[in-house]
Motif scaffolding. Structure first.
Motif, PDB file in Angstrom:
ATOM      1  N   GLU A   6       0.837  -1.199   0.000  1.00  9.65           N
ATOM      2  CA  GLU A   6       0.000   0.000   0.000  1.00  9.65           C
ATOM      3  C   GLU A   6       0.870   1.245   0.000  1.00  9.65           C
ATOM      4  O   GLU A   6       1.997   1.243   0.495  1.00  9.65           O
ATOM      5  CB  GLU A   6      -0.914   0.052   1.235  1.00  9.65           C
ATOM      6  CG  GLU A   6      -1.850  -1.122   1.394  1.00  9.65           C
ATOM      7  CD  GLU A   6      -1.451  -2.006   2.526  1.00  9.65           C
ATOM      8  OE1 GLU A   6      -2.324  -2.674   3.128  1.00  9.65           O
ATOM      9  OE2 GLU A   6      -0.239  -2.052   2.825  1.00  9.65           O
ATOM     10  N   GLY A   8       0.260   5.914  -0.074  1.00  4.65           N
ATOM     11  CA  GLY A   8      -0.645   7.044  -0.211  1.00  4.65           C
ATOM     12  C   GLY A   8      -1.254   7.573   1.071  1.00  4.65           C
ATOM     13  O   GLY A   8      -1.977   8.560   1.051  1.00  4.65           O
ATOM     14  N   ARG A  19      -5.539   9.669  -1.709  1.00  2.00           N
ATOM     15  CA  ARG A  19      -5.706   8.530  -2.603  1.00  2.00           C
ATOM     16  C   ARG A  19      -4.731   7.432  -2.193  1.00  2.00           C
ATOM     17  O   ARG A  19      -3.525   7.649  -2.195  1.00  2.00           O
ATOM     18  CB  ARG A  19      -5.451   8.933  -4.053  1.00  2.00           C
ATOM     19  CG  ARG A  19      -5.806   7.846  -5.064  1.00  2.00           C
ATOM     20  CD  ARG A  19      -5.278   8.201  -6.426  1.00  2.00           C
ATOM     21  NE  ARG A  19      -5.856   7.388  -7.492  1.00  2.00           N
ATOM     22  CZ  ARG A  19      -5.212   7.078  -8.601  1.00  2.00           C
ATOM     23  NH1 ARG A  19      -3.983   7.516  -8.799  1.00  2.00           N
ATOM     24  NH2 ARG A  19      -5.809   6.348  -9.535  1.00  2.00           N
ATOM     25  N   SER A  21      -3.169   3.566  -2.785  1.00  2.00           N
ATOM     26  CA  SER A  21      -2.918   2.574  -3.834  1.00  2.00           C
ATOM     27  C   SER A  21      -2.476   1.276  -3.190  1.00  2.00           C
ATOM     28  O   SER A  21      -1.868   1.271  -2.115  1.00  2.00           O
ATOM     29  CB  SER A  21      -1.814   3.055  -4.783  1.00  2.00           C
ATOM     30  OG  SER A  21      -2.156   4.264  -5.405  1.00  2.00           O
ATOM     31  N   THR A  77      -3.513  -3.527  -9.511  1.00  2.00           N
ATOM     32  CA  THR A  77      -3.536  -2.450  -8.530  1.00  2.00           C
ATOM     33  C   THR A  77      -4.967  -1.994  -8.280  1.00  2.00           C
ATOM     34  O   THR A  77      -5.776  -1.938  -9.206  1.00  2.00           O
ATOM     35  CB  THR A  77      -2.698  -1.262  -9.026  1.00  2.00           C
ATOM     36  OG1 THR A  77      -1.351  -1.693  -9.192  1.00  2.00           O
ATOM     37  CG2 THR A  77      -2.726  -0.106  -8.040  1.00  2.00           C
ATOM     38  N   TYR A  79      -7.182   1.191  -6.076  1.00  2.00           N
ATOM     39  CA  TYR A  79      -7.052   2.531  -5.529  1.00  2.00           C
ATOM     40  C   TYR A  79      -8.254   2.811  -4.623  1.00  2.00           C
ATOM     41  O   TYR A  79      -9.330   2.244  -4.805  1.00  2.00           O
ATOM     42  CB  TYR A  79      -7.017   3.562  -6.657  1.00  2.00           C
ATOM     43  CG  TYR A  79      -5.965   3.277  -7.689  1.00  2.00           C
ATOM     44  CD1 TYR A  79      -6.281   2.556  -8.840  1.00  2.00           C
ATOM     45  CD2 TYR A  79      -4.648   3.706  -7.529  1.00  2.00           C
ATOM     46  CE1 TYR A  79      -5.317   2.271  -9.794  1.00  2.00           C
ATOM     47  CE2 TYR A  79      -3.683   3.434  -8.477  1.00  2.00           C
ATOM     48  CZ  TYR A  79      -4.025   2.709  -9.605  1.00  2.00           C
ATOM     49  OH  TYR A  79      -3.065   2.431 -10.549  1.00  2.00           O
ATOM     50  N   GLN A  81      -9.944   6.348  -3.575  1.00  2.00           N
ATOM     51  CA  GLN A  81     -10.014   7.807  -3.549  1.00  2.00           C
ATOM     52  C   GLN A  81     -10.915   8.206  -2.388  1.00  2.00           C
ATOM     53  O   GLN A  81     -12.096   7.828  -2.366  1.00  2.00           O
ATOM     54  CB  GLN A  81     -10.576   8.340  -4.867  1.00  2.00           C
ATOM     55  CG  GLN A  81     -10.720   9.851  -4.911  1.00  2.00           C
ATOM     56  CD  GLN A  81      -9.380  10.565  -4.843  1.00  2.00           C
ATOM     57  OE1 GLN A  81      -8.425  10.182  -5.518  1.00  2.00           O
ATOM     58  NE2 GLN A  81      -9.316  11.614  -4.043  1.00  2.00           N
ATOM     59  N   CYS A  95      -4.914  -3.214   2.636  1.00  2.00           N
ATOM     60  CA  CYS A  95      -5.352  -3.819   1.392  1.00  2.00           C
ATOM     61  C   CYS A  95      -5.445  -5.329   1.592  1.00  2.00           C
ATOM     62  O   CYS A  95      -4.607  -5.929   2.284  1.00  2.00           O
ATOM     63  CB  CYS A  95      -4.332  -3.487   0.303  1.00  2.00           C
ATOM     64  SG  CYS A  95      -4.633  -4.251  -1.284  1.00  2.00           S
TER      65      CYS A  95
END
Length: 121
Positions: A6, A8, A19, A21, A77, A79, A81, A95
């Motif tokens: 991960e 961000g 955001r 990732s 990947t 994301y 937001q 994640c």
């Protein structure tokens, strides 16, 4: 070996955006549903958003309309937001992915190391 990494996270003021990732790497056959969880110390890990490999997304009620999960299958990947962030969104975000490493095997759960999101009031 499969890894989820991960990136961000960080510190943001209330009402701001971040955001996240999460990229899967290593040797694997297929990635199925990918998820974002979050956890506050002393609390259970909470499912925030999920996305299937065909792009169907689902959200926790607490983040609907503010968070958007997306996926790039070519890059393995996902994301997240996060808009209109609130202090109660402060947590470590993880994640998670269901991944098969060989053909005709059942998927296993893999986890990233987590990234801290802090929203100041």
């Amino acid at each position: 070996q499969v890894q989820l990494v991960e990136s961000g996270g960080g510190l943001v003021q209330s009402g701001g955006s971040l955001r996240l990732s999460c990229a899967a790497s290593g040797t694997f056959f297929s990635i199925y549903t990918m998820n974002w969880f979050r956890q506050v110390p002393g609390n259970q890990r909470e499912l925030v958003a999920s996305i299937t490999n065909d792009g169907t997304a689902d959200y926790a009620q607490s983040v609907k309309g503010r968070f958007t999960i997306s996926r790039d299958n070519a890059k393995n990947t996902i994301y997240l937001q996060m808009n209109s962030l609130k202090p109660e969104d402060t947590a470590v975000y993880y994640c998670n992915a269901e991944i098969t490493t060989f053909v005709l095997t059942l998927p296993k759960d893999y986890w990233g190391q987590g990234t801290q999101v802090t929203v100041s009031s």
